[in-house]
Design an enzyme around this catalytic site. Structure first.
Site, PDB file in Angstrom:
ATOM      1  N   HIS A 289       0.888  -1.220   0.080  1.00  0.00           N
ATOM      2  CA  HIS A 289      -0.073   0.095   0.088  1.00  0.00           C
ATOM      3  C   HIS A 289       0.689   1.159  -0.009  1.00  0.00           C
ATOM      4  CE1 HIS A 289      -2.536   2.913   1.761  1.00  0.00           C
ATOM      5  NE2 HIS A 289      -3.417   2.371   1.004  1.00  0.00           N
ATOM      6  N   CYS A 290       2.219   1.259   0.306  1.00  0.00           N
ATOM      7  CA  CYS A 290       3.003   2.311   0.460  1.00  0.00           C
ATOM      8  C   CYS A 290       3.816   2.662  -0.527  1.00  0.00           C
ATOM      9  CB  CYS A 290       3.733   2.059   1.786  1.00  0.00           C
ATOM     10  SG  CYS A 290       2.834   1.955   3.391  1.00  0.00           S
ATOM     11  N   ILE A 291       4.856   1.872  -0.912  1.00  0.00           N
ATOM     12  CA  ILE A 291       6.091   2.358  -1.729  1.00  0.00           C
ATOM     13  C   ILE A 291       5.535   2.641  -3.115  1.00  0.00           C
ATOM     14  CG2 ILE A 291       8.223   1.925  -2.355  1.00  0.00           C
ATOM     15  CD1 ILE A 291       7.967   1.958   0.571  1.00  0.00           C
ATOM     16  N   VAL A 293       2.708   3.730  -3.991  1.00  0.00           N
ATOM     17  CA  VAL A 293       1.535   4.719  -3.935  1.00  0.00           C
ATOM     18  C   VAL A 293       2.016   6.162  -3.141  1.00  0.00           C
ATOM     19  CG1 VAL A 293      -0.642   5.282  -2.745  1.00  0.00           C
ATOM     20  CG2 VAL A 293      -0.206   2.884  -3.685  1.00  0.00           C
ATOM     21  N   ASP A 294       2.625   6.092  -2.135  1.00  0.00           N
ATOM     22  CA  ASP A 294       2.895   7.301  -1.557  1.00  0.00           C
ATOM     23  C   ASP A 294       3.784   8.611  -1.992  1.00  0.00           C
ATOM     24  OD1 ASP A 294       1.558   5.780   0.552  1.00  0.00           O
ATOM     25  OD2 ASP A 294       3.323   5.406   1.541  1.00  0.00           O
TER      26      ASP A 294
END
Ligand SMILES: NC(=O)c1ccc[n+]([C@@H]2O[C@H](COP(=O)([O-])OP(=O)(O)OC[C@H]3O[C@@H](n4cnc5c(N)ncnc54)[C@H](O)[C@@H]3O)[C@@H](O)[C@H]2O)c1
Length: 452
Positions: A289-291, A293-294
């Protein structure tokens, strides 16, 4: 409801309530971040209420069940014994002293920030706000979200005309606000969650102090920064640093393959340098969910300042190309065995976005399966964490986990996620061809292995 709770608590009152574990903690969003956080507070004997709009999650927890692999029913039972409850009824928010928001922050179909979960939460929280509460946002987002998006909704839509405290001396008509990013590394068993320092940026000094007291009761160390935006940016810097460095090793891996060098051997050798080098490893593409997307939250926000974040875009380009590289490598490996990809039987080993976790979000395996199917391959998968892969935000696979027996039936076994439970020696010995995107077979010498 306890009438005392409707009266505003002073700064010292709230800090005392936190220190004596009487502060009621409300966690909104009981997913991968919110549920473990709720359990940490519960372990420390705080009265905790979890809020989620997903009734199935609320019901599962009410029945003592769990929906996250690494959280056991025993942990839920222990939390319930300490008074932990889950609900979808926001009216209970008024009873809380601290409200911590852990809702998703994905990208929309145009690769732009989708803040709808945060704004929907803010609209739902506002009617139940009372003075003397602290509201903390944990969701990863661009600098400015807390002040520009969350606070205005809370201020405009609460019933009592309450304002966020900005001056460090809250009145009876104020509530406190802070941002504190979640920094968890799922699957990492080396660093306990309470040992990950907690970065905190309050809207004012009091908000920072209250948030520090609250987090200080479950985390070993808190790191204050000057504002919510500084805390928001800290989280993005951490993830962009990872994203860019992974892109760098992914690019160098492709060069090494052409030069007949082993990138993993080289990274391991470089990592022996006692300073100035931190190892990152190549793979089949970014997941989670992070790398993936963020970083795009920041490149979107940067445009408001006439600024192009070139490193983020370049890293995105390299990382997004990795599943296509895996497909090309698989086609090449089959071709060398005089087999076309069209009609080949391929077993994808591991679909989670990284090893030893039960999270499929943005997993490169999903793209790889779809690309293989487009090429005409007959694709199966195996993953001990997923008996079935149905429909997600961007895919609809409807596939059942294939057993690990009779591996010889597959023209190719493609290792996408290197779960620790796999017996790679056995897998190689029973397969016709193994394409390894993770160097999972590093200890095995065999002509059947193609590393890519
Ligand atoms: N998963 C991680 O490892 C990780 C690590 C660091 C940061 N983060 C960040 O933390 C945030 C949450 O991520 P997550 O992985 O826990 O997401 P998740 O999807 O696992 O959980 C989010 C939960 O919020 C609930 N929800 C959505 N809207 C709601 C609403 N209006 N009211 C109440 N509940 C609502 C959903 O039903 C879901 O249960 C994201 O911003 C993410 O980027 C996640």
């Amino acid at each position: 409801m306890n009438t005392q709770l409707t009266a505003s608590s002073s700064f010292t009152d709230l800090k005392n309530r936190i220190e004596t574990r009487k502060a009621r903690v409300g966690i909104i969003g009981l997913g991968y971040v919110g549920l473990p956080l709720a359990l940490l507070y519960s372990e420390q004997k705080f009265p905790v209420t979890g809020f989620d709009i997903d009734q199935r999650k609320v019901d599962t927890l009410a029945q003592g069940g769990t929906y996250i692999f690494r959280i056991t029913p025993e942990e839920i039972a222990a939390a319930k014994a300490h008074g932990f409850k889950a609900t979808s009824d926001y009216a209970h928010l008024t009873e809380m002293d601290a409200i911590i928001i852990c809702v998703p922050t994905p990208l929309n179909e145009y690769h732009e920030p989708d803040l709808s979960y945060i704004t929907n939460t803010a609209h739902a929280v506002a009617p139940y706000l009372r003075s003397g509460q602290i509201v903390i946002l944990e969701s990863t987002t661009y600098p400015g979200t807390t002040e520009e998006v969350l606070v205005p909704i809370l201020e405009e839509e609460n019933k009592a005309g309450l304002k966020a405290s900005y001056k460090g001396a809250a009145s009876d008509h104020e509530f406190w606000v802070a941002f504190s990013p979640e920094r968890e590394d799922p699957g990492n068993t080396e660093v306990a969650r309470h040992n990950i320092p907690k970065v905190i940026g309050g809207l004012d000094r009091q908000a920072s102090e209250i948030a520090a007291a609250l987090y200080g009761s479950i985390f070993r160390r808190t790191v204050p920064v000057s504002s919510p935006a500084a805390a928001e940016m800290t989280k993005l810097l951490e993830n962009i640093y990872r994203c860019v460095n992974i892109a760098l090793v992914n690019e160098l891996k492709m060069l090494c393959l052409r030069m007949d060098l082993n990138i993993w051997e080289i990274i391991d050798a470089a990592a022996t340098k006692p300073f100035g080098f931190h190892p990152f490893y190549p793979g089949p593409g970014l997941g989670g969910h992070c790398i993936p997307v963020d970083p795009f939250y920041l490149s979107w926000k940067a445009k408001e300042f006439d600024f192009r974040t070139k490193f983020i875009e370049l890293a995105g380009e390299v990382n997004v190309a990795m599943p296509y590289h895996v497909i090309a490598a698989t086609i090449g490996a089959l071709n060398r065995q005089k087999k076309p990809i069209n009609g080949a039987k391929v077993l994808v080993l591991g679909v989670a976005y990284k090893k030893d976790i039960d999270d499929l979000r943005e997993s490169p395996a999903l793209t790889i399966i779809e690309l293989l199917q487009k090429e005409g391959a007959t694709v199966s998968y195996n993953d001990p964490y997923f008996p079935f892969v149905g429909r997600g935000r961007k895919y609809d696979l409807q596939m059942k986990c294939a057993p690990l027996d009779n591996l010889a039936q597959y023209d190719c076994v493609l290792i996408v996620t290197d779960h620790s439970d796999y017996d790679y020696k056995k897998i190689v010995s029973e397969s016709q061809l193994v394409v390894d995107t993770r160097n999972a077979t590093r200890a095995i010498q065999s002509e059947k292995i193609v590393r890519c």
